[in-house]
Design a protein around this motif. Structure first.
Motif, PDB file in Angstrom:
ATOM      1  N   ALA A 146      -7.158   1.123   6.553  1.00 49.82           N
ATOM      2  CA  ALA A 146      -7.754   0.365   7.050  1.00 49.82           C
ATOM      3  C   ALA A 146      -8.116  -1.102   5.925  1.00 49.82           C
ATOM      4  N   LEU A 147      -8.104  -0.790   4.849  1.00 52.05           N
ATOM      5  CA  LEU A 147      -8.251  -1.812   4.173  1.00 52.05           C
ATOM      6  C   LEU A 147      -7.028  -2.882   4.159  1.00 52.05           C
ATOM      7  N   ALA A 148      -5.944  -2.298   4.294  1.00 50.23           N
ATOM      8  CA  ALA A 148      -4.745  -3.074   4.263  1.00 50.23           C
ATOM      9  C   ALA A 148      -4.875  -3.885   5.538  1.00 50.23           C
ATOM     10  N   ILE A 149      -5.290  -3.507   6.728  1.00 48.49           N
ATOM     11  CA  ILE A 149      -5.290  -4.473   7.975  1.00 48.49           C
ATOM     12  C   ILE A 149      -6.448  -5.505   7.683  1.00 48.49           C
ATOM     13  N   TYR A 150      -7.572  -4.982   7.225  1.00 50.48           N
ATOM     14  CA  TYR A 150      -8.663  -5.911   7.237  1.00 50.48           C
ATOM     15  C   TYR A 150      -8.386  -7.150   6.045  1.00 50.48           C
ATOM     16  N   VAL A 151      -7.603  -6.754   5.037  1.00 49.88           N
ATOM     17  CA  VAL A 151      -7.401  -7.801   4.054  1.00 49.88           C
ATOM     18  C   VAL A 151      -6.106  -8.822   4.776  1.00 49.88           C
ATOM     19  N   ARG A 152      -5.362  -8.206   5.552  1.00 46.17           N
ATOM     20  CA  ARG A 152      -4.280  -9.066   6.194  1.00 46.17           C
ATOM     21  C   ARG A 152      -5.027 -10.005   7.224  1.00 46.17           C
ATOM     22  N   LEU A 153      -5.767  -9.373   8.061  1.00 46.24           N
ATOM     23  CA  LEU A 153      -6.788 -10.313   8.927  1.00 46.24           C
ATOM     24  C   LEU A 153      -7.704 -11.203   8.258  1.00 46.24           C
ATOM     25  N   ALA A 154      -7.835 -11.106   6.912  1.00 45.42           N
ATOM     26  CA  ALA A 154      -8.925 -11.845   6.164  1.00 45.42           C
ATOM     27  C   ALA A 154     -10.259 -11.958   6.906  1.00 45.42           C
ATOM     28  N   VAL A 155     -10.916 -10.776   7.002  1.00 45.70           N
ATOM     29  CA  VAL A 155     -12.353 -10.654   7.854  1.00 45.70           C
ATOM     30  C   VAL A 155     -13.144 -10.091   6.701  1.00 45.70           C
ATOM     31  N   PRO A 156     -14.416 -10.322   6.734  1.00 44.88           N
ATOM     32  CA  PRO A 156     -15.358  -9.717   5.639  1.00 44.88           C
ATOM     33  C   PRO A 156     -15.407  -8.055   5.823  1.00 44.88           C
ATOM     34  N   GLU A 157     -15.029  -7.453   6.818  1.00 43.08           N
ATOM     35  CA  GLU A 157     -15.061  -6.071   6.801  1.00 43.08           C
ATOM     36  C   GLU A 157     -14.379  -5.441   5.677  1.00 43.08           C
ATOM     37  N   ALA A 158     -13.410  -6.063   5.124  1.00 41.75           N
ATOM     38  CA  ALA A 158     -12.704  -5.774   4.087  1.00 41.75           C
ATOM     39  C   ALA A 158     -13.434  -5.566   2.905  1.00 41.75           C
ATOM     40  N   ASP A 159     -14.532  -6.144   2.347  1.00 37.31           N
ATOM     41  CA  ASP A 159     -15.331  -6.191   1.387  1.00 37.31           C
ATOM     42  C   ASP A 159     -15.902  -4.462   1.332  1.00 37.31           C
ATOM     43  N   ALA A 160     -16.352  -4.130   2.276  1.00 37.30           N
ATOM     44  CA  ALA A 160     -17.265  -2.817   2.499  1.00 37.30           C
ATOM     45  C   ALA A 160     -16.206  -1.628   2.173  1.00 37.30           C
ATOM     46  N   VAL A 161     -14.993  -1.827   3.027  1.00 35.03           N
ATOM     47  CA  VAL A 161     -14.007  -0.728   2.827  1.00 35.03           C
ATOM     48  C   VAL A 161     -13.577  -0.411   1.413  1.00 35.03           C
ATOM     49  N   ARG A 162     -13.360  -1.872   0.775  1.00 32.17           N
ATOM     50  CA  ARG A 162     -12.934  -1.864  -0.532  1.00 32.17           C
ATOM     51  C   ARG A 162     -14.058  -1.078  -1.417  1.00 32.17           C
ATOM     52  N   ALA A 163     -15.149  -1.390  -1.289  1.00 29.49           N
ATOM     53  CA  ALA A 163     -16.378  -0.851  -2.072  1.00 29.49           C
ATOM     54  C   ALA A 163     -16.279   0.879  -1.844  1.00 29.49           C
TER      55      ALA A 163
END
Length: 861
Positions: free
Chosen positions: A837-854
């Protein structure tokens, strides 16, 4: 090492199981528990297939909740999945309860899904055929002890009564096939458009409960899906008027619980040899049964003139179709003796015998047709010939008025006379139909072809335009020009929305047939016009098979007429076809069509069409996760609309751009765009799009924690989309309400919105909405502590995104799966899904990446 104790599946409240979906959830939980207890991977469909001997496809349907396993298979399956003896008893009871609900009479409160009851009514005055009925009964009884599907084929010449016998027998058997009856006239000898196996399968699959968008495109895949849906069901399938073996073979079920009844002029020898079909050959009626048929229709005059009645039987060669028509002519002339009628018919037969060397019953049919035709009034005779030209199966009095270029009152009088002469049969809802032999003969009687058919096509294009204008008054811009030169006989100036819906629903099959017919037979501009008129109706109503047929025909027609009127509409119909692919989740195909449409509009200098194509390209890029391209294209479309002072187009692009801002976490900017769009559509009076804009605004407010305002806007959206007869818009608003209620912690109320939203999204085949609702349902179930159904919903969403290519919802489903595994204590699985999930969110540059990273960081510790 001790085994983990098996936890009961009481969480599913097996005593409360009411639907096949509930039962499938229990089966999937058993499957997961079996893997946990045994310390192995979950049993795959292929592994279960190897242990049972069933196909892996049908096992998938059982576990997905699309097919109820038969009792014996269900018992085997739950034992393989590790159910305890107590659970086996409870599950068996639950399965029987689901079957009882499914078998409840259509329309009863217990019945959640209407069973198909397709059989037409029986013909009046059925007589004779005792031997053939006994043969059919014997075949059925022998087949009930066999393991193969029972196939009965009734063969015989045209007009011999194959369909009449088939329907009479089928109606006697309805109690033996409680899961319903499928019927389809395959039109195997239609001069224009026999029903293809692929189209027949699509109709049956939809009748069996599959959403239009779930119907596979490939013929073999459709056949497999059809067989899967029929597995274990006790159903009767009547395939009427088949041209031969190739037309019916893909339509055969694979289960012995079904009966297939086929009528054909072909002897279907290949089906007898390979599939074991039992053929009943139908001959003409003997004298006694033929006289009995005359008596049923004519009455006492038959017994008053027995010799004349027998003479009439001989002249009709015992052929039921000829006998019925002759009898109706006698009824229409009560003052004429049967002897006089027979004399007239002898004269006609002698004339035709000089023109035909056949000397068989077909000559009798033509003599009766010709004689009946000559006894019609001039108006009815003209109407008979014109109706033979109609490409559709059914027609109404306005169709005849258009063909004849006359007033509806005159057409009604002609129809009444034709029905009384048994040359036309009522088909319900103000529609009429004609036997295919009569249709061929009638077409021979038409003095002209081009002018009547042009009037008919003009009538349909004008009537369809009036209907969609009543429903979607703001969609008129951008349609290809409508070519009519004749006025429709239907008064359409002030068509009410309810009247528009009724007309479109009853005439949709004819609209599809006319689009195909006009594309193939020299009216390409009409095909293109019908595509441009009907696209919104098809989209909102979820009529995707019809949309594919019409828009594909329009693309072919436009390409065949590059310098004519149809060619000028190519870009528009390409976009219409792209819309279908978009709605069904085939985003790459949609993008290809939209890009070709953009090129065409630019080459022709059509700036309005260019703006629409840019907008469509933009929304596809948004769905595919290319937000930069989406913003660029949508802004270009917005600039063109503003330059043209087209506030309607401007409002649509504000909605689309606001959606991109929301996806990128710019919630305030999204709300500003959507607030302005709401204002525009309110001023323009477009309640449907005002509803869509309000729904998006509600979603923005929900993410800004302005929950009460969010619910106000979403309720507004729901009301306006409901008033506009837009089920997709209603479902979207309900999904938005559910998402806000979830954030507010009102979980049960959220489910009450989300579950019907999911059902509507599947009915309308809107893949994007279905995916979003599935993920929201997963989040809600997880918040309620129901981990198994939460995982089911997220996995279903993930499977959809892998098909459509929607990266944001794919990452959202992976995140949901990870959080569910975390709560279940399965940290390795949680971490793996979070990484994806993180790999996709990072590629999309969307804020949901922060919560997954945490979450991933916390799980690592």
């Amino acid at each position: 090492m001790s085994r983990e104790p098996e936890s009961p599946i009481a969480a599913f409240r097996l005593d409360a199981v009411k639907s096949i979906t509930d039962l499938a959830l229990a089966l999937r939980e058993l499957r997961r528990r079996h893997a946990r207890v045994s310390g192995t991977a979950e049993l795959t469909y292929r592994a279960l297939a190897a242990r049972t001997g069933w196909s892996h496809g049908i096992i998938g349907e059982y576990l997905a909740g699309r097919v109820l396993p038969p009792t014996d298979r269900f018992d085997v399956l739950i034992r393989l999945l590790g159910a305890s003896p107590a659970e086996q008893g409870a599950l068996a009871t639950a399965r029987d309860r689901v079957e009882e609900v499914r078998r409840a009479p259509a329309g009863s409160p217990a019945n959640t899904v209407a069973l198909p009851r397709h059989l037409p009514a029986e013909a009046f005055g059925f007589t004779g055929r005792d031997q053939q009925l006994a043969e059919l009964d014997a075949v059925l009884e022998r087949g009930s002890h066999d393991s193969a599907v029972v196939i009965c084929a009734i063969s015989g010449m045209a007009g011999v009564g194959k369909t009449t016998l088939a329907l009479h027998w089928a109606h006697r058997l309805t109690d033996r096939f409680p899961d319903g009856q499928l019927y389809l006239d395959l039109r195997g000898y239609d001069r224009e458009q026999p029903v293809t196996p692929s189209d027949a399968l699509a109709r049956f699959i939809r009748s069996l409960g599959l959403a239009p968008g779930d119907v596979p495109a490939d013929l073999d895949e459709r056949a497999a899906c059809y067989r899967t849906l029929l597995a274990g069901r006790r159903m009767l399938v009547l395939l009427d008027n088949a041209s031969g073996v190739d037309q019916v073979r893909p339509l055969l079920p694979g289960t012995a619980s079904c009966l297939v009844l086929i009528t054909s002029r072909n002897n279907l020898a290949g089906l007898v040899a390979r599939e074991g079909a039992r053929r009943v050959d139908l001959e003409v009626l003997d004298d006694a049964d033929a006289v009995a048929l005359l008596r049923a229709v004519i009455g006492w005059r038959v017994d008053a003139e027995p010799e004349a009645a027998l003479g009439l039987v001989r002249l009709c060669a015992g052929l039921p179709l000829a006998l019925r028509i002759a009898a109706e002519t006698a009824v229409a002339r009560p003052a004429m003796t049967l002897a006089r009628l027979v004399g007239d018919l002898w004269d006609e037969k002698g004339r035709l015998d000089q023109l035909s060397a056949a000397g068989d019953a077909r000559t009798a049919v033509r003599s009766v047709f010709s004689w009946s035709y000559q006894n019609l009034s001039a108006e009815a005779a003209q109407a008979f010939g014109l109706l033979g030209l109609h490409p559709g199966r059914d027609l109404d009095l306005f169709d005849l008025a258009a063909l004849a270029g006359t007033e509806p009152a005159h057409a009604q009088a002609a129809i009444d006379e034709l029905v009384q002469a048994h040359l036309l049969d009522p088909a319900g809802n103000g529609m009429f139909t004609m036997h295919d032999l009569l249709r061929v003969y009638a077409a021979e009687c038409a003095p002209d072809r081009r002018a009547p058919l042009t009037r008919l096509l003009d009538h349909y294009t004008q009537s369809a335009t009036a209907a969609v204008d009543a429903l979607f008054p703001h969609d008129r811009a951008g349609r290809p020009p409508v070519p009519p030169t004749h006025s429709s006989p239907v008064p359409t100036a002030r068509l009410l929305p309810a009247e528009a819906v009724s007309w479109l629903d009853s005439h949709r099959p004819n609209l599809v047939e006319l689009a195909r017919f006009s594309a193939r037979n020299g009216w390409p501009a009409h095909t293109v016009a019908l595509s441009g008129i009907l696209w919104r109706h098809f989209e909102v109503g979820g009529h995707y098979q019809e949309a594919l047929a019409v828009h594909s025909s329009a693309v072919d027609a436009a390409r065949s007429d590059p310098r004519g009127a149809a060619g000028h509409g190519l870009a528009t119909v390409l976009a219409n076809l792209g819309n279908v692919y978009w709605w069904l989740g085939d985003y790459r195909d949609a993008l290809t069509h939209f890009q070709e449409a953009l090129t065409g509009h630019r080459e022709s200098g059509d700036t309005d069409g260019e703006a629409r194509a840019l907008a469509r390209i933009g929304v596809v890029h948004e769905r595919l996760g290319d937000y930069g391209q989406a913003q660029t294209r949508l802004q270009q479309a917005l600039d063109l609309y503003r330059a043209a002072e087209n506030r309607h187009g401007e409002g649509v692009q504000l909605v689309n751009l606001g959606t991109v801002h929301r996806r990128l976490g710019r919630y305030e900017q999204a709300a500003q765009h959507h607030e302005l769009a709401v204002k525009f559509f309110a001023e323009l009076g477009d309640r449907r799009l005002e509803g869509y804009a309000a729904g998006n605004l509600g979603a923005d407010y929900g993410l800004l924690d302005r929950h009460d305002e969010a619910l106000d806007q979403l309720e507004r959206a729901l009301d306006q989309c409901r008033d506009s007869n837009d089920p997709g818009g209603q479902a979207s608003a309900m999904a938005g309400i559910g998402a806000v209620l979830l954030r507010m912690g009102r979980f049960q109320q959220a489910l009450e919105q989300l579950l019907p939203a999911l059902a509507i999204s599947r009915e309308t085949s809107e893949r994007a909405l279905e995916t979003e609702v599935l993920n929201c349902l997963g989040e809600t179930m997880r918040a309620m502590g129901d981990l198994a159904p939460a995982l089911d919903h997220h996995e279903a969403a993930l499977a959809l995104t892998q098909r459509t290519g929607d990266p944001f919802e794919q990452a959202r489903s992976l995140d949901g799966i990870a959080q569910t595994h975390q709560l279940a204590g399965e940290m390795d699985r949680a971490r793996e899904h979070w990484r994806q999930a993180l790999a996709i969110y990072v590629r999309l540059a969307v804020p949901e990446a922060d919560a997954v990273r945490a979450n991933l960081s916390s799980a690592g510790r």
